[in-house]
Design a protein around this motif. Sequence first.
Motif, PDB file in Angstrom:
ATOM      1  N   ILE A  33       0.930  -1.221   0.114  1.00 53.01           N
ATOM      2  CA  ILE A  33      -0.058   0.001  -0.213  1.00 53.01           C
ATOM      3  C   ILE A  33       1.068   1.429  -0.034  1.00 53.01           C
ATOM      4  N   GLU A  34       1.970   1.138   0.714  1.00 53.07           N
ATOM      5  CA  GLU A  34       2.879   2.418   0.651  1.00 53.07           C
ATOM      6  C   GLU A  34       3.276   2.608  -0.574  1.00 53.07           C
ATOM      7  N   LYS A  35       3.992   1.395  -1.236  1.00 51.96           N
ATOM      8  CA  LYS A  35       4.461   1.547  -2.584  1.00 51.96           C
ATOM      9  C   LYS A  35       3.396   2.242  -3.479  1.00 51.96           C
ATOM     10  N   LEU A  36       2.296   1.653  -3.395  1.00 49.56           N
ATOM     11  CA  LEU A  36       0.963   2.091  -4.195  1.00 49.56           C
ATOM     12  C   LEU A  36       0.677   3.713  -4.042  1.00 49.56           C
ATOM     13  N   ARG A  37       0.988   4.200  -2.931  1.00 48.18           N
ATOM     14  CA  ARG A  37       1.104   5.795  -2.699  1.00 48.18           C
ATOM     15  C   ARG A  37       2.088   6.497  -3.295  1.00 48.18           C
ATOM     16  N   ARG A  38       3.229   5.779  -3.313  1.00 46.95           N
ATOM     17  CA  ARG A  38       4.219   6.685  -3.881  1.00 46.95           C
ATOM     18  C   ARG A  38       4.010   6.661  -5.300  1.00 46.95           C
ATOM     19  N   ILE A  39       3.386   5.380  -6.059  1.00 48.95           N
ATOM     20  CA  ILE A  39       3.182   5.616  -7.506  1.00 48.95           C
ATOM     21  C   ILE A  39       2.081   6.811  -7.600  1.00 48.95           C
ATOM     22  N   ASN A  40       1.055   6.586  -6.723  1.00 51.84           N
ATOM     23  CA  ASN A  40      -0.034   7.719  -7.050  1.00 51.84           C
ATOM     24  C   ASN A  40       0.638   9.092  -6.570  1.00 51.84           C
ATOM     25  N   GLN A  41       1.466   9.363  -5.868  1.00 53.40           N
ATOM     26  CA  GLN A  41       1.889  10.635  -5.777  1.00 53.40           C
ATOM     27  C   GLN A  41       2.783  11.094  -6.879  1.00 53.40           C
ATOM     28  N   ALA A  42       3.497  10.093  -7.539  1.00 55.26           N
ATOM     29  CA  ALA A  42       4.195  10.341  -8.847  1.00 55.26           C
ATOM     30  C   ALA A  42       3.375  10.756 -10.174  1.00 55.26           C
ATOM     31  N   SER A  43       2.046  10.443  -9.978  1.00 54.73           N
ATOM     32  CA  SER A  43       1.132  10.212 -11.191  1.00 54.73           C
ATOM     33  C   SER A  43       1.167  11.721 -12.070  1.00 54.73           C
ATOM     34  N   THR A  44       1.851  12.643 -11.551  1.00 48.91           N
ATOM     35  CA  THR A  44       1.695  14.017 -12.379  1.00 48.91           C
ATOM     36  C   THR A  44       2.937  13.993 -13.372  1.00 48.91           C
ATOM     37  N   THR A  45       3.726  12.736 -13.443  1.00 45.44           N
ATOM     38  CA  THR A  45       4.665  12.532 -14.327  1.00 45.44           C
ATOM     39  C   THR A  45       4.638  11.208 -14.813  1.00 45.44           C
ATOM     40  N   SER A  46       5.437  10.858 -15.887  1.00 43.80           N
ATOM     41  CA  SER A  46       5.735   9.562 -16.335  1.00 43.80           C
ATOM     42  C   SER A  46       6.479   8.749 -15.290  1.00 43.80           C
ATOM     43  N   ARG A  47       7.071   9.340 -14.417  1.00 44.85           N
ATOM     44  CA  ARG A  47       7.414   8.412 -13.175  1.00 44.85           C
ATOM     45  C   ARG A  47       6.815   7.639 -12.605  1.00 44.85           C
ATOM     46  N   HIS A  48       5.632   7.794 -12.609  1.00 46.57           N
ATOM     47  CA  HIS A  48       4.531   6.588 -11.789  1.00 46.57           C
ATOM     48  C   HIS A  48       4.740   5.445 -12.712  1.00 46.57           C
ATOM     49  N   ILE A  49       4.874   5.574 -13.851  1.00 48.53           N
ATOM     50  CA  ILE A  49       4.979   4.247 -14.722  1.00 48.53           C
ATOM     51  C   ILE A  49       6.070   3.370 -14.677  1.00 48.53           C
ATOM     52  N   ILE A  50       7.084   4.141 -14.343  1.00 42.70           N
ATOM     53  CA  ILE A  50       8.583   3.656 -14.110  1.00 42.70           C
ATOM     54  C   ILE A  50       8.340   3.094 -12.430  1.00 42.70           C
ATOM     55  N   LEU A  51       7.953   3.662 -11.719  1.00 48.00           N
ATOM     56  CA  LEU A  51       7.674   3.066 -10.138  1.00 48.00           C
ATOM     57  C   LEU A  51       6.659   1.924 -10.257  1.00 48.00           C
ATOM     58  N   ALA A  52       5.751   1.814 -11.091  1.00 43.72           N
ATOM     59  CA  ALA A  52       4.689   0.909 -11.073  1.00 43.72           C
ATOM     60  C   ALA A  52       5.499  -0.283 -11.612  1.00 43.72           C
ATOM     61  N   ILE A  53       6.216  -0.336 -12.598  1.00 51.77           N
ATOM     62  CA  ILE A  53       6.754  -1.531 -13.340  1.00 51.77           C
ATOM     63  C   ILE A  53       8.034  -1.863 -12.450  1.00 51.77           C
ATOM     64  N   THR A  54       8.574  -0.984 -11.866  1.00 56.20           N
ATOM     65  CA  THR A  54       9.904  -1.543 -10.940  1.00 56.20           C
ATOM     66  C   THR A  54       9.366  -2.108  -9.508  1.00 56.20           C
ATOM     67  N   TYR A  55       8.322  -1.713  -8.953  1.00 58.16           N
ATOM     68  CA  TYR A  55       7.717  -2.386  -7.787  1.00 58.16           C
ATOM     69  C   TYR A  55       7.003  -3.596  -8.204  1.00 58.16           C
ATOM     70  N   GLY A  56       6.173  -3.594  -9.390  1.00 59.58           N
ATOM     71  CA  GLY A  56       5.790  -4.778  -9.797  1.00 59.58           C
ATOM     72  C   GLY A  56       6.550  -6.037  -9.984  1.00 59.58           C
ATOM     73  N   LEU A  57       7.722  -5.740 -10.284  1.00 58.07           N
ATOM     74  CA  LEU A  57       8.912  -6.866 -10.329  1.00 58.07           C
ATOM     75  C   LEU A  57       9.024  -7.459  -9.264  1.00 58.07           C
ATOM     76  N   THR A  58       8.866  -6.877  -8.070  1.00 56.85           N
ATOM     77  CA  THR A  58       9.246  -7.462  -6.839  1.00 56.85           C
ATOM     78  C   THR A  58       8.177  -7.586  -5.719  1.00 56.85           C
ATOM     79  N   ASP A  59       6.980  -7.140  -6.222  1.00 54.17           N
ATOM     80  CA  ASP A  59       5.686  -7.114  -5.218  1.00 54.17           C
ATOM     81  C   ASP A  59       4.622  -7.563  -6.134  1.00 54.17           C
ATOM     82  N   ARG A  60       4.285  -8.922  -5.843  1.00 53.44           N
ATOM     83  CA  ARG A  60       3.206  -9.672  -6.430  1.00 53.44           C
ATOM     84  C   ARG A  60       1.963  -8.810  -6.369  1.00 53.44           C
TER      85      ARG A  60
END
Length: 134
Positions: A33-60
Amino acid sequence: MINKSKDLGSQPESRRVEASLFIWLSAFPGASIEKLRRINQASTTSRHIILAITYGLTDRHLASVNKLIIGLMVARHKACRVHDQRLEERIEANLKALHRAINALVGPPPQGAGEAACRSVAGRSRLDRQQQSA
């Protein structure tokens, strides 16, 4: 005890979907949930896509959210290609319900962050359709 299925049955379809998604997301571990919060807070830029992919590699859990979003976006694209506007609108409503469920769980994204990233593919597809019919 509240009968959730009865309560959800009186709501519009998108609210039922949103409530189901919220319940599903709420069951994630705190770290996810904390990682999801970080992704959501970065949603003004494409950074949220990078975070989502990166976190998705290690978090099922986040991988399953990514899979859901990608599946909905691909389905929406296919519906657009075959000119099924009704299906496209239903898929768009589900994407919006997912965004609302995430916002309800982790808080809203920064000011100015809309759902543009998820709409941009559909927007281009509609533009392509208009150009083809002209």
